[in-house]
Design a protein around this motif. Structure first.
Motif, PDB file in Angstrom:
ATOM      1  N   ASP A 247      -2.417  13.672  12.764  1.00  0.00           N
ATOM      2  CA  ASP A 247      -1.220  13.255  13.504  1.00  0.00           C
ATOM      3  C   ASP A 247      -0.195  14.381  13.635  1.00  0.00           C
ATOM      4  N   MET A 248      -0.546  15.568  13.159  1.00  0.00           N
ATOM      5  CA  MET A 248       0.374  16.709  13.191  1.00  0.00           C
ATOM      6  C   MET A 248      -0.135  17.757  14.179  1.00  0.00           C
ATOM      7  N   PHE A 249       0.800  18.495  14.770  1.00  0.00           N
ATOM      8  CA  PHE A 249       0.409  19.577  15.665  1.00  0.00           C
ATOM      9  C   PHE A 249      -0.150  20.744  14.847  1.00  0.00           C
ATOM     10  N   PRO A 250      -1.006  21.554  15.458  1.00  0.00           N
ATOM     11  CA  PRO A 250      -1.562  22.695  14.722  1.00  0.00           C
ATOM     12  C   PRO A 250      -0.450  23.635  14.264  1.00  0.00           C
ATOM     13  N   PRO A 251      -0.577  24.220  13.067  1.00  0.00           N
ATOM     14  CA  PRO A 251       0.449  25.152  12.587  1.00  0.00           C
ATOM     15  C   PRO A 251       0.480  26.425  13.423  1.00  0.00           C
ATOM     16  N   MET A 252       1.659  27.060  13.449  1.00  0.00           N
ATOM     17  CA  MET A 252       1.841  28.308  14.179  1.00  0.00           C
ATOM     18  C   MET A 252       1.732  29.473  13.206  1.00  0.00           C
ATOM     19  N   ASP A 253       0.749  30.337  13.427  1.00  0.00           N
ATOM     20  CA  ASP A 253       0.546  31.503  12.563  1.00  0.00           C
ATOM     21  C   ASP A 253       1.515  32.597  12.986  1.00  0.00           C
ATOM     22  N   MET A 254       2.415  32.977  12.088  1.00  0.00           N
ATOM     23  CA  MET A 254       3.437  33.970  12.409  1.00  0.00           C
ATOM     24  C   MET A 254       2.923  35.406  12.270  1.00  0.00           C
ATOM     25  N   GLY A 255       1.647  35.565  11.890  1.00  0.00           N
ATOM     26  CA  GLY A 255       1.047  36.888  11.853  1.00  0.00           C
ATOM     27  C   GLY A 255       1.206  37.634  10.550  1.00  0.00           C
ATOM     28  N   ASP A 256       2.005  37.119   9.647  1.00  0.00           N
ATOM     29  CA  ASP A 256       2.206  37.795   8.360  1.00  0.00           C
ATOM     30  C   ASP A 256       1.797  36.887   7.202  1.00  0.00           C
ATOM     31  N   GLY A 257       0.938  35.943   7.514  1.00  0.00           N
ATOM     32  CA  GLY A 257       0.491  35.012   6.488  1.00  0.00           C
ATOM     33  C   GLY A 257       1.290  33.730   6.434  1.00  0.00           C
ATOM     34  N   GLU A 258       2.462  33.734   7.074  1.00  0.00           N
ATOM     35  CA  GLU A 258       3.296  32.528   7.092  1.00  0.00           C
ATOM     36  C   GLU A 258       2.836  31.609   8.216  1.00  0.00           C
TER      37      GLU A 258
END
Length: 648
Positions: A317-328
């Motif tokens: 039920d959650m949107f896919p996480p956004m990878d900020m490119g630094d592991g976050e």
């Protein structure tokens, strides 16, 4: 011949020859029961009325007057509809079909153009001929291999065959020359499908996924009695007149455009005004009740939702996480509780601060399949009237009562009277889906039940309806059409304070674990506005109406300045007023104000100008009355201040 035995709902047991049918079993009880029987259920599996029963077990006879009996009728009607479609449109392909408490539907796909609303009447006529001819419906069982050959060329049916295959067998129904994939138990002949209606068509994605082809869904309904069908059609007409999507468009309140974002509401000035009034009301009410209002980010580190358990339980039920490119990895928040936990954790907390009440109009995002989206009721972005209280165990009962008292006050102001309470517990037979702490569950469930009993409130208990982290009290209300929905919730939570290692310093100088109470007074702004639109039929009470006063000068040249003067006086007092300066006949402007459901229409002409008065017409009334401006102001201010209730 070998024997099999069946246990009936009353506990009695009877023995039958193997190969007996559901109808035979019903006749053995009473001829009158057999006449009403349409199916049977053995060990919770449905069987057709003429289907041979090879194994015994717990049996229940399904009759016409039951919900399951009605579903059998609608499943039969859906099969007749598919047969009619196959006859009318050579090569048509079929997606899913299903029935529920609201009727049934059949999904179709055509190579040239989809089935249109204009084609429903001929399809209905074809179905009625099948009923008149009493066309037989014969159950057939094919091997999976033969079933796939039967539906060869229809990719949707091929996938459904694989889905429905059981022990390499697939059920079909022979309806005249058409062999239809079986979806549920049906009646043995068409003559019982007398009262039905094809209602409408609409697009529906295959399997509810926007990445899949768009099919055409034909909506319909069916009943055993003509009176029931007529009542249902009247209900649907009333629902159409109250549909918040239709009214929202007519009154220019909001719109949703799939081209720029399915499930994302755009609030027009009128709708934004209604929402803003509600938000201000709620915030002021909560501040007066000891809540501290906060604003927290709509994004949060995914780790917080892993800690809370939401990621494990609600990931779909959650949107896919956004990878900020630094592991976050950042997540669009699907709920606000982890954010409010961070507010609590930001300082060392003392027992003197408890109960600590935090509230927010918190924006959230949840992934909803395109097929489930509906106006403001089911959206992907929503703003929840959310609140969390951090408190000591001994404060639970009083805080629980305090929240309930606040809820009742809010309901009174919005004129919500028809509601009841539901206590939701975990399912003791399926504890895997809940936080694993038996002591916590037993303690928290008994606390809520004890508080409700002490308050003397009536409630129903619902096992399996709890949140994964704790039991809850749901306040159930009814829409304008009588559909039940949850308006408010209070949830007791011993789990999240533990997972986030929350503590406060007690009077003894030692650290103690607080308890969390989650609560929402009026659900999300989107769902609540949709509810109010349908309840009020778009005619909002004065305090909520986007336009409270429309001033119409008889002649703009002669009376325009006076109309503007009246308008300035009203707007200076916070009354939502405007002058209709369009070059149209006065009768048209008055009708337009009524069409737009403006609570007060003021007409000003020579008489009003000379006497410093206004001619006042209330929405829905044919007659008008003349009042001095100050008297009108006093009347409308009283109307607004008492939330448009006739009696304070």
């Amino acid at each position: 011949m070998s024997k099999i035995s069946f246990e009936f709902p009353d506990g009695s047991v009877k023995e039958f020859d193997q190969g007996v049918t559901v109808e035979d079993v019903a006749k053995s009880i009473a001829v009158s029961l057999a006449k009403k029987a349409v199916a049977g259920k053995v060990n919770d599996k449905m069987y057709g009325i003429n289907e041979v029963l090879l194994n015994g077990g717990k049996i229940e006879i399904i009759t016409k007057d039951s919900d399951e009996g009605l579903q059998v009728l609608r499943q039969t009607a859906s099969q007749l509809l598919k047969a009619a479609l196959a006859d009318q449109f050579v090569g048509i392909e079929f997606g899913e079909s299903a029935s529920d408490e609201d009727g049934f539907f059949v999904d179709t796909d055509k190579k040239d153009t989809q089935v249109s609303a204009d084609e429903l009447k001929p399809l209905e006529d074809k179905m009625r001929k099948m009923v008149k001819d009493n066309i037989s419906i014969e159950r057939k069982v094919l091997s999976k291999e033969d079933a796939l050959k039967q539906v060869d060329g229809d990719p949707y049916q091929a996938k459904l065959v694989n889905k429905f295959a059981e022990n390499d067998k697939v059920v079909f129904y022979q309806i005249g020359d058409y062999l239809s994939l079986g979806e549920g138990v049906v009646l043995p002949s068409a003559k019982l499908v007398k009262e039905f209606k094809l209602l409408s068509v609409a697009g529906a994605y295959w399997e509810g996924k926007s990445s899949n082809p768009m099919l055409q869904r034909i909506f319909a309904t069916a009943f055993y009695k003509k009176a029931d069908l007529e009542d249902d059609l009247k209900r649907r007409q009333e629902a159409k007149e109250r549909d918040h999507r239709v009214i929202g468009n007519k009154l220019d309140l909001f719109f949703v455009d799939p081209k720029v974002g399915a499930g994302l509401a755009y609030w027009m000035p009128n709708g934004a005004t209604v929402r803003r009034v509600i938000e201000r009301y709620i915030v002021d009410k909560e501040l007066a009740n000891g809540y501290q209002h906060v604003i927290t980010p709509v994004l949060m580190n995914l780790d917080a939702y892993k800690t809370s358990g939401h990621w494990a339980h609600y990931r779909e039920d959650m949107f896919p996480p956004m990878d900020m490119g630094d592991g976050e990895q950042l997540e669009l928040r699907p709920m606000n509780c982890p954010s409010h936990i961070q507010i609590f954790k930001h300082h060392i907390r003392s027992y003197r601060e408890l109960p600590m009440r935090i509230a927010e109009l918190g924006m959230m995002h949840r992934y909803e399949k395109s097929g489930a989206l509906s106006g403001l009721q089911r959206v992907r972005e929503m703003t929840l009237n959310d609140g969390h209280t951090f408190l000591a165990i001994e404060q639970i009962k009083e805080e629980f009562k305090r929240i309930l008292h606040l809820m009742v006050e809010v309901y009174k102001d919005f004129d919500i009277e028809n509601y009841h309470f539901r206590l939701s517990y975990r399912d003791p037979k399926n504890t895997e889906k809940y936080f694993d702490d038996d002591e916590m569950w037993n303690k928290s469930q008994s606390m809520l039940k004890g508080a409700m009993d002490e308050l003397g409130l009536d409630y129903v208990e619902a096992e399996g309806e709890a949140a994964f982290y704790g039991p809850k009290l749901d306040v159930q209300t009814y829409t304008a059409m009588g559909n039940e929905e949850t308006l408010s919730t209070i949830q007791l939570d011993f789990m999240l304070p533990e997972r986030f290692d929350l503590h406060y310093v007690g009077e003894d100088g030692k650290e103690h674990r607080p308890v969390m109470v989650h609560r929402g007074l009026v659900s999300t702004m989107e769902r609540f506005v949709a509810y109010l639109i349908e309840v009020y039929k778009g005619a909002f009470p004065t305090w909520l109406a986007p336009h409270q006063v429309k001033i119409i000068p008889v002649s703009m040249d002669k009376h325009g300045d006076y109309a503007k003067k009246v308008n300035e006086k009203l707007t200076a007092l916070g009354i939502r007023s405007s002058v209709d300066s369009r070059n149209e006949k006065m009768g048209y402007l008055i009708r337009d104000a009524q069409t737009n459901k403006v609570p007060y229409t003021l007409v000003v002409g020579d008489d009003e100008l000379s006497s410093n008065k206004v001619s006042v017409r209330r929405y829905g009334e044919d007659n008008s009355s003349e009042l001095a401006i100050d008297d009108f102001i006093k009347a409308i201010q009283e109307d607004i201040s008492n939330y448009s209730r006739k009696n304070k």
